[in-house]
Design a protein around this motif. Structure first.
Motif, short mmCIF file in Angstrom:
data_model
loop_
_atom_site.label_atom_id
_atom_site.label_comp_id
_atom_site.label_asym_id
_atom_site.label_seq_id
_atom_site.Cartn_x
_atom_site.Cartn_y
_atom_site.Cartn_z
N UNK A 90 0.84 -1.20 0.00
CA UNK A 90 0.00 0.00 0.00
C UNK A 90 0.88 1.25 0.00
N UNK A 91 0.22 2.40 -0.12
CA UNK A 91 0.92 3.68 0.03
C UNK A 91 0.33 4.40 1.25
N UNK A 92 0.85 5.59 1.52
CA UNK A 92 0.53 6.23 2.80
C UNK A 92 -0.79 7.00 2.81
N UNK A 93 -1.31 7.33 1.65
CA UNK A 93 -2.56 8.11 1.62
C UNK A 93 -3.29 7.81 0.32
N UNK A 94 -4.57 8.16 0.26
CA UNK A 94 -5.32 7.89 -0.98
C UNK A 94 -4.71 8.62 -2.17
N UNK A 95 -4.91 8.05 -3.34
CA UNK A 95 -4.44 8.73 -4.55
C UNK A 95 -5.38 9.89 -4.83
N UNK A 96 -4.81 11.07 -4.91
CA UNK A 96 -5.64 12.25 -5.16
C UNK A 96 -4.84 13.26 -5.95
N UNK A 97 -5.56 14.11 -6.64
CA UNK A 97 -4.89 15.16 -7.39
C UNK A 97 -4.98 16.46 -6.61
N UNK A 98 -3.93 17.25 -6.67
CA UNK A 98 -3.97 18.57 -6.05
C UNK A 98 -4.66 19.54 -7.01
N UNK A 99 -4.73 20.80 -6.61
CA UNK A 99 -5.38 21.81 -7.47
C UNK A 99 -4.60 22.05 -8.75
N UNK A 100 -3.34 21.62 -8.77
CA UNK A 100 -2.51 21.86 -9.97
C UNK A 100 -2.10 20.55 -10.64
N UNK A 101 -2.92 19.53 -10.45
CA UNK A 101 -2.62 18.24 -11.10
C UNK A 101 -3.83 17.73 -11.86
N UNK A 102 -3.56 16.95 -12.86
CA UNK A 102 -4.61 16.34 -13.68
C UNK A 102 -4.09 14.95 -14.03
N UNK A 103 -4.89 13.93 -13.80
CA UNK A 103 -4.44 12.56 -14.05
C UNK A 103 -5.31 11.93 -15.14
N UNK A 104 -4.65 11.25 -16.04
CA UNK A 104 -5.37 10.50 -17.08
C UNK A 104 -5.00 9.03 -16.92
N UNK A 105 -5.99 8.23 -16.54
CA UNK A 105 -5.76 6.78 -16.36
C UNK A 105 -5.90 6.11 -17.72
N UNK A 106 -4.85 5.42 -18.13
CA UNK A 106 -4.81 4.87 -19.49
C UNK A 106 -4.93 3.36 -19.56
N UNK A 107 -4.63 2.70 -18.46
CA UNK A 107 -4.73 1.24 -18.50
C UNK A 107 -4.89 0.70 -17.08
N UNK A 108 -5.75 -0.27 -16.92
CA UNK A 108 -5.83 -1.02 -15.67
C UNK A 108 -5.92 -2.49 -16.03
N UNK A 109 -5.31 -3.31 -15.20
CA UNK A 109 -5.25 -4.75 -15.48
C UNK A 109 -5.06 -5.49 -14.18
N UNK A 110 -5.41 -6.78 -14.17
CA UNK A 110 -5.19 -7.59 -12.97
C UNK A 110 -5.04 -9.05 -13.34
N UNK A 111 -4.62 -9.84 -12.38
CA UNK A 111 -4.50 -11.28 -12.58
C UNK A 111 -5.87 -11.86 -12.92
N UNK A 112 -5.94 -12.70 -13.95
CA UNK A 112 -7.24 -13.26 -14.33
C UNK A 112 -7.71 -14.39 -13.42
N UNK A 113 -6.80 -14.97 -12.65
CA UNK A 113 -7.18 -16.09 -11.78
C UNK A 113 -8.16 -15.64 -10.70
N UNK A 114 -8.93 -16.59 -10.19
CA UNK A 114 -9.88 -16.35 -9.10
C UNK A 114 -10.99 -15.36 -9.49
N UNK A 115 -11.21 -15.20 -10.77
CA UNK A 115 -12.28 -14.30 -11.22
C UNK A 115 -12.01 -12.86 -10.86
N UNK A 116 -10.76 -12.48 -10.84
CA UNK A 116 -10.39 -11.12 -10.45
C UNK A 116 -10.86 -10.08 -11.46
N UNK A 117 -11.23 -8.91 -10.93
CA UNK A 117 -11.64 -7.80 -11.79
C UNK A 117 -11.18 -6.51 -11.12
N UNK A 118 -11.04 -5.46 -11.91
CA UNK A 118 -10.63 -4.16 -11.36
C UNK A 118 -11.62 -3.07 -11.75
N UNK A 119 -11.93 -2.27 -10.77
CA UNK A 119 -12.87 -1.16 -10.94
C UNK A 119 -12.13 0.14 -10.68
#
Lengths: 203, 195
Positions: free
Chosen positions: A49-78
């Motif tokens: 884990x990391x120390x705090x939630x992922x968040x953008x400051x007033x001077x940041x902008x994030x573009x999420x381009x890819x998410x993936x996870x292990x396919x075993x155990x019926x895993x999914x990512x939201x």
């Protein structure tokens, strides 16, 4: 470096006797994840884990381009922005998100954790990208359909991955401007907007 | 040859190998393990470097009962590659702490049917004139005393712009234009057409 490609990888691996650890650790062991439990890969209390939630400051902008996870155990990512889940069922009810079978990590891994030799390839591309506006909190939630067992004979390791681009300072302002204009936010378009500003200033 | 595509491959098992402690960062250029070079990677005042790809040994995750899966559920060294410019790490966690970098599972080297990339280093990383750069390898499982080749590997692909082309690369950077060979050539053409 106002536009930076960034990656984050999570695995259910932590120090023995603990369900989570801050950052990765050596000699880590598998942590049990109960079936149908959504785990925040940043601060969920399982694995690295990391120390705090992922968040953008007033001077940041994030573009999420890819998410993936292990396919075993019926895993999914939201993907969750503030309190809103990005992926929904057609009847606007909650779903688990992108199945690992559609967006496997690593690409080419087996569907069941290594007991079969199939190689799962991506059938999903996160396009259009997901925007996290200045001041928003975001997270990626991993959810298995069946229990991922912790250390022991049936233990297993699972992982999740997110790739995003962080725009900071002036480039974040430009990203906001592009969003207002209805133009896709990507490094090329941010550069294009800078050029138009320069050309406009030189005339 | 003022624009040159360059590659560097590192293998911890070469040159007699060495010790790679878990969780420690090792320079693939001057880290003292595997094949190294004589001095840190740096650009002179007339050079500009664009790092376009970085990849390290991959890892799969799975059930412990499966073939080749280790006791921690991983098949591979759990390796990562971080790019460092001067003293600044390029890849950060969302809480702004430098992380281990690109996972080998996302950017594998070598690639295979079982390990394909899900990461693309875009936008590229620019190393400006006079800067020192490095690629740091970290791993968390596998062999510590490395003698065999093939277990801990890293690869970096970059383009080196030298002389006039480095000046053009700087100009493109000021203009907000991506530095790549196509755009450097485009800028040269506009100069020639303007003359």
């Amino acid at each position: 470096m106002a536009m930076r490609s960034q990656v984050y990888e999570w695995a259910n691996l932590a120090v023995a006797g603990s369900s989570s650890s801050i950052r990765r650790v050596a000699s880590a062991v598998q942590v049990q994840i109960p079936a149908d439990t959504s785990v925040d890969i940043f601060i969920g209390g399982y694995g690295n884990n990391i120390t705090k939630p992922a968040e953008t400051t007033a001077t940041q902008f994030v573009v999420i381009e890819d998410v993936a996870c292990s396919p075993a155990y019926g895993g999914a990512v939201q993907v969750r922005i503030n309190t809103t889940d990005y992926f929904q069922n057609p009847d606007v009810t909650v779903q688990n998100g992108i199945p690992g079978l559609a967006s496997p990590y690593p690409v080419g891994t087996s569907s069941d954790g290594g007991t079969t030799s199939d190689n799962i390839l991506s059938s999903f591309n996160l396009y259009p990208d997901v925007y996290v506006l200045p001041g928003q909190t975001w997270s990626v939630l991993y959810k298995p359909r069946s229990t991922v067992w912790g250390i022991g004979a049936s233990s297993a390791a699972v992982a999740a991955f997110v790739k995003y681009t962080l725009y900071d300072g002036p480039d974040a302002l430009i990203a906001n401007k592009l969003l207002e204009m209805g133009v896709t936010v990507n490094p090329n378009n941010v550069d294009w907007y800078k050029r138009t500003l320069i050309e406009g200033g030189s005339q | 040859m003022a624009m040159r595509s360059q590659v560097y491959e590192w293998d911890a098992g070469r040159s007699g190998g060495g010790t790679l402690s878990f969780g420690q960062k090792y320079s693939i250029f001057i880290g003292g393990v595997g094949n190294n070079i004589t001095k840190p990677a740096e650009t002179t005042a007339t050079q500009f470097c664009v790092i376009e790809d970085c990849a390290v040994s991959p890892t799969d995750y799975g059930t412990q009962s499966a073939t080749a899966i280790g006791t921690d559920g991983s098949n591979g060294p759990r390796a990562y590659g971080q790019v460092r410019i001067n003293t600044t790490d390029y890849f950060l966690d969302p809480d702004n702490i430098g992380n281990d970098g690109i996972p080998g599972s996302a950017s594998p080297y070598p690639r295979s049917i079982a390990f394909q990339p899900s990461f693309n280093l875009y936008p590229d990383v620019y190393v400006l004139p006079g800067q020192t750069w490095d690629v740091l390898y970290t791993h968390y499982t596998g062999t510590v005393s490395v003698t065999a080749t093939g277990e801990h590997q890293a690869f970096v692909k970059y383009t080196l712009y030298d002389g006039p082309d480095a000046l053009i690369a700087n100009k493109l950077l000021e203009m907000g234009v991506s530095v790549n060979p196509g755009n450097v050539d485009w800028y040269k053409r506009t100069l020639i057409q303007g003359a």
